[in-house]
Scaffold this motif. Structure first.
Motif, PDB file in Angstrom:
ATOM      1  N   VAL A 117       0.746  -1.225  -0.078  1.00 13.91           N
ATOM      2  CA  VAL A 117      -0.073   0.031   0.009  1.00 13.91           C
ATOM      3  C   VAL A 117       0.784   1.304  -0.088  1.00 13.91           C
ATOM      4  CG1 VAL A 117      -2.179  -1.086   1.197  1.00 13.91           C
ATOM      5  CG2 VAL A 117      -0.125   0.199   2.718  1.00 13.91           C
ATOM      6  N   GLY A 118       2.168   1.277   0.504  1.00 16.88           N
ATOM      7  CA  GLY A 118       3.024   2.494   0.748  1.00 16.88           C
ATOM      8  C   GLY A 118       4.388   2.251   0.856  1.00 16.88           C
ATOM      9  N   PRO A 119       5.043   3.135   1.244  1.00 17.31           N
ATOM     10  CA  PRO A 119       6.413   3.189   1.773  1.00 17.31           C
ATOM     11  C   PRO A 119       6.619   2.691   2.903  1.00 17.31           C
ATOM     12  CG  PRO A 119       5.703   5.428   2.078  1.00 17.31           C
ATOM     13  CD  PRO A 119       4.523   4.532   1.150  1.00 17.31           C
ATOM     14  N   PHE A 120       7.812   2.177   3.506  1.00 16.10           N
ATOM     15  CA  PHE A 120       8.026   1.824   4.820  1.00 16.10           C
ATOM     16  C   PHE A 120       7.420   2.745   6.048  1.00 16.10           C
ATOM     17  CE2 PHE A 120      12.118  -0.010   2.848  1.00 16.10           C
ATOM     18  CZ  PHE A 120      11.448  -1.226   2.550  1.00 16.10           C
ATOM     19  N   ALA A 121       6.821   2.398   7.172  1.00 10.17           N
ATOM     20  CA  ALA A 121       6.255   3.251   8.174  1.00 10.17           C
ATOM     21  C   ALA A 121       7.631   4.056   8.596  1.00 10.17           C
ATOM     22  CB  ALA A 121       5.636   2.272   9.090  1.00 10.17           C
ATOM     23  N   ALA A 122       8.726   3.335   8.632  1.00  7.32           N
ATOM     24  CA  ALA A 122       9.993   3.998   9.212  1.00  7.32           C
ATOM     25  C   ALA A 122      10.134   5.320   8.646  1.00  7.32           C
ATOM     26  CB  ALA A 122      11.268   3.421   9.152  1.00  7.32           C
ATOM     27  N   THR A 158       8.461  -4.525  12.453  1.00  2.00           N
ATOM     28  CA  THR A 158       9.373  -3.257  12.612  1.00  2.00           C
ATOM     29  C   THR A 158       8.715  -2.278  11.703  1.00  2.00           C
ATOM     30  OG1 THR A 158      10.688  -3.668  10.883  1.00  2.00           O
ATOM     31  CG2 THR A 158      11.068  -5.043  12.872  1.00  2.00           C
ATOM     32  N   PRO A 159       9.126  -1.263  11.822  1.00  2.00           N
ATOM     33  CA  PRO A 159       8.917   0.201  10.930  1.00  2.00           C
ATOM     34  C   PRO A 159       9.266  -0.156   9.506  1.00  2.00           C
ATOM     35  CG  PRO A 159       9.997   1.002  12.868  1.00  2.00           C
ATOM     36  CD  PRO A 159      10.198  -0.677  12.988  1.00  2.00           C
ATOM     37  N   TYR A 160       9.879  -1.579   9.004  1.00  2.00           N
ATOM     38  CA  TYR A 160      10.304  -1.774   7.812  1.00  2.00           C
ATOM     39  C   TYR A 160       9.589  -3.064   7.276  1.00  2.00           C
ATOM     40  CZ  TYR A 160      14.159   1.493   8.566  1.00  2.00           C
ATOM     41  OH  TYR A 160      14.989   2.454   8.759  1.00  2.00           O
ATOM     42  N   SER A 161       8.682  -3.535   8.192  1.00  2.00           N
ATOM     43  CA  SER A 161       7.743  -4.710   7.817  1.00  2.00           C
ATOM     44  C   SER A 161       6.500  -4.176   7.558  1.00  2.00           C
ATOM     45  CB  SER A 161       7.891  -6.074   8.566  1.00  2.00           C
ATOM     46  OG  SER A 161       7.423  -5.699   9.694  1.00  2.00           O
ATOM     47  N   ALA A 169      -2.422   0.995   7.699  1.00  2.00           N
ATOM     48  CA  ALA A 169      -1.039   0.233   7.482  1.00  2.00           C
ATOM     49  C   ALA A 169      -1.234  -1.044   7.108  1.00  2.00           C
ATOM     50  CB  ALA A 169      -0.643   0.177   9.325  1.00  2.00           C
ATOM     51  N   GLN A 170      -0.202  -1.624   6.526  1.00  2.00           N
ATOM     52  CA  GLN A 170      -0.334  -2.999   5.949  1.00  2.00           C
ATOM     53  C   GLN A 170       1.055  -4.009   6.568  1.00  2.00           C
ATOM     54  OE1 GLN A 170       0.552  -3.571   1.793  1.00  2.00           O
ATOM     55  NE2 GLN A 170      -1.476  -4.452   1.714  1.00  2.00           N
ATOM     56  N   LEU A 171       0.729  -5.123   6.967  1.00  2.00           N
ATOM     57  CA  LEU A 171       1.803  -5.880   7.429  1.00  2.00           C
ATOM     58  C   LEU A 171       2.388  -6.642   6.226  1.00  2.00           C
ATOM     59  CD1 LEU A 171       0.387  -7.431  10.816  1.00  2.00           C
ATOM     60  CD2 LEU A 171       2.788  -6.434  10.449  1.00  2.00           C
ATOM     61  N   VAL A 216       6.454  -0.397  17.679  1.00  2.00           N
ATOM     62  CA  VAL A 216       6.041   0.255  16.209  1.00  2.00           C
ATOM     63  C   VAL A 216       5.141   1.705  16.619  1.00  2.00           C
ATOM     64  CG1 VAL A 216       5.337   0.284  13.880  1.00  2.00           C
ATOM     65  CG2 VAL A 216       6.765  -1.725  14.877  1.00  2.00           C
ATOM     66  N   ILE A 217       4.170   1.424  17.052  1.00  2.00           N
ATOM     67  CA  ILE A 217       3.302   2.480  17.488  1.00  2.00           C
ATOM     68  C   ILE A 217       3.819   3.579  18.187  1.00  2.00           C
ATOM     69  CG2 ILE A 217       0.991   2.944  18.796  1.00  2.00           C
ATOM     70  CD1 ILE A 217       0.075   0.301  17.866  1.00  2.00           C
ATOM     71  N   TYR A 218       4.810   3.181  19.277  1.00  2.00           N
ATOM     72  CA  TYR A 218       5.416   3.998  20.035  1.00  2.00           C
ATOM     73  C   TYR A 218       6.290   4.892  19.232  1.00  2.00           C
ATOM     74  CZ  TYR A 218       8.778   5.792  23.598  1.00  2.00           C
ATOM     75  OH  TYR A 218       9.803   6.386  24.133  1.00  2.00           O
ATOM     76  N   HIS A 219       7.215   4.141  18.347  1.00  2.00           N
ATOM     77  CA  HIS A 219       8.207   5.116  17.645  1.00  2.00           C
ATOM     78  C   HIS A 219       7.527   5.854  16.541  1.00  2.00           C
ATOM     79  CE1 HIS A 219      11.951   4.070  19.685  1.00  2.00           C
ATOM     80  NE2 HIS A 219      11.396   2.784  19.484  1.00  2.00           N
ATOM     81  N   MET A 220       6.341   5.304  16.135  1.00  2.00           N
ATOM     82  CA  MET A 220       5.706   6.190  15.009  1.00  2.00           C
ATOM     83  C   MET A 220       5.258   7.723  15.734  1.00  2.00           C
ATOM     84  SD  MET A 220       5.642   4.810  12.078  1.00  2.00           S
ATOM     85  CE  MET A 220       4.395   5.495  11.324  1.00  2.00           C
ATOM     86  N   SER A 221       4.989   7.286  17.038  1.00  2.00           N
ATOM     87  CA  SER A 221       4.426   8.630  17.699  1.00  2.00           C
ATOM     88  C   SER A 221       5.594   9.449  18.105  1.00  2.00           C
ATOM     89  CB  SER A 221       3.816   8.033  18.868  1.00  2.00           C
ATOM     90  OG  SER A 221       3.284   9.328  19.695  1.00  2.00           O
ATOM     91  N   VAL A 222       6.733   8.943  18.745  1.00  2.00           N
ATOM     92  CA  VAL A 222       7.864   9.898  19.125  1.00  2.00           C
ATOM     93  C   VAL A 222       9.004  10.252  18.041  1.00  2.00           C
ATOM     94  CG1 VAL A 222       7.366   9.167  21.421  1.00  2.00           C
ATOM     95  CG2 VAL A 222       9.150   7.867  20.102  1.00  2.00           C
ATOM     96  N   GLY A 223       9.010   9.134  16.987  1.00  2.00           N
ATOM     97  CA  GLY A 223      10.041   9.274  15.763  1.00  2.00           C
ATOM     98  C   GLY A 223      11.112   8.544  16.421  1.00  2.00           C
TER      99      GLY A 223
END
Length: 374
Positions: A117-122, A158-161, A169-171, A216-223
């Motif tokens: 669906v899109g790029p890496f979440a990272a 991970t933010p890369y999967s 989001a897509q796994l 992953v949710i935590y780091h999507m929030s704080v970066g």
């Protein structure tokens, strides 16, 4: 995309049929860090018209450097087939990568998916608006719940999967996936993998993926500001209140103390939409790879052997929920092992009596022998 001319792609589809599609365009895209496989986006001419695909392949040099890539590609195929059978056609959930087909007989074997669906979440960590964060959290946890429903543990979230297109989001990347309630094999790294998963032992369960998705949710929030930040324990004081509430208990050291995916969806006011699975998930996991096994034997001959499965199919430890508690939440349950039979009453007394009788008989024989000699 490059112009491939008259190039065609041959593969086995998810129903076991042979397909040949004309390639209209192809371009290499960034590989998943740590995977060892190569990713390419492909536009192909299918029977129904143009389709957009992702090809995940093993190059000849990569295969020589890491023979374990074949086993990881096999996981991709088996999980993909299981998910296609479980969730069907048009209603297939966008939260899970959708397998189209595979080829294991060529010089560079591959698995073929619908375009992610899109790029890496990272790539967008720390940049989502609050409503986007909520959409990301909901769709990621729906994906975790769907895997849990078919008794599969991803083990590599991970933010890369995880992919993100701005709405969901897509796994992806099921290379290290494993059936639930099997002996844990060490996999993953800090901070994404749970403590139990990193060291192995005990039994795989959905709460391994709960830890990873929560991280992953935590780091999507704080970066993902720096590598050093990944080595620290999560500080929920850095996230907004609703995310803090969502992640409460997710990073418990013992898996049994972490919330179930359905509970996390409830915290987001999202109902569990999944009915019970129509068949035994583990059987579907095995049967999904039969065609794959046949092709591997054709390629490698009698030398091909599937990776052995752990002998202990029922694994329990203190980190796993009691079966009764799991049943109330709709989780797959593990049958209890039958306890050893208790000793028969009087067994010890019978042995003592036998010893006494033996001693008496020996005494009588010696007395008789003594009389004869006298």
């Amino acid at each position: 995309m490059t112009d491939p001319g008259a190039l065609k792609i041959d593969f086995v589809d998810v129903d076991g049929g042979l397909r040949q599609w004309k390639v209209l365009g192809r371009r290499e895209v960034p590989d998943v860090p740590g995977s060892g496989m190569t990713l390419a986006e492909i536009e192909a001419e299918a029977e129904s018209g143009p389709v957009l695909l992702v090809q995940k392949s093993i190059g000849r040099e990569a295969d020589d450097a890491d023979p374990g890539l074949y086993a990881r590609l096999e996981n991709e195929v088996r999980v993909g087939l299981l998910l296609r059978r479980r969730f069907g056609g048009p209603g297939y959930p966008a939260e899970l990568a959708r397998l189209v087909g595979y080829d294991v007989d060529g010089g560079e074997p591959f698995a073929l998916f619908e375009r992610f669906v899109g790029p890496f979440a990272a790539e967008v960590a720390g940049r989502l608006l609050l409503d986007e964060q909520r959409s990301f959290q909901t769709s990621l946890l729906r994906g975790v719940r769907m895997l849990e429903q078919v008794a599969v543990v991803h083990r590599g979230i991970t933010p890369y999967s995880v992919r993100w297109d701005g709405h969901r989001a897509q796994l992806t990347d099921f290379e290290t996936a494993a059936p639930a309630f099997r002996v844990r094999r060490a996999a993953g790294t800090r901070p994404w993998a749970s403590p139990q998963q990193r060291v192995g032992g005990g039994g795989t369960c959905a709460r391994d993926d709960v830890w990873s998705a929560g991280m992953v949710i935590y780091h999507m929030s704080v970066g993902l500001a720096s590598a050093a930040a990944l080595e620290r324990d999560p500080d929920l004081g850095l996230v907004e209140p609703r995310t803090k509430e969502l992640l409460t208990g997710v990073f418990a050291q013992k898996a049994v103390h972490r919330p179930h995916p359905v509970e996390l969806l409830g915290r987001l006011n999202v109902q569990d939409p999944l009915p019970p699975p129509p068949e035994e998930p583990d059987r579907g996991f095995r049967e999904g790879g039969h065609r794959f096994d046949e092709l591997m034997r054709q390629k490698h001959g009698t030398a091909y052997r599937r990776p052995p499965e752990p002998a202990d199919r029922v694994v329990r430890d203190e980190d796993e929920p009691e079966p009764e508690a799991a049943a109330h939440r709709g989780e797959p349950t593990m049958p209890r092992q039958a306890p050893p039979p208790p000793p028969r009453p009087g067994a010890g007394a019978g042995v003592a009596v036998a010893i006494v009788i033996t001693l008496v008989v020996i005494g009588v024989i010696l007395w008789l022998l003594g009389g004869l000699v006298g």
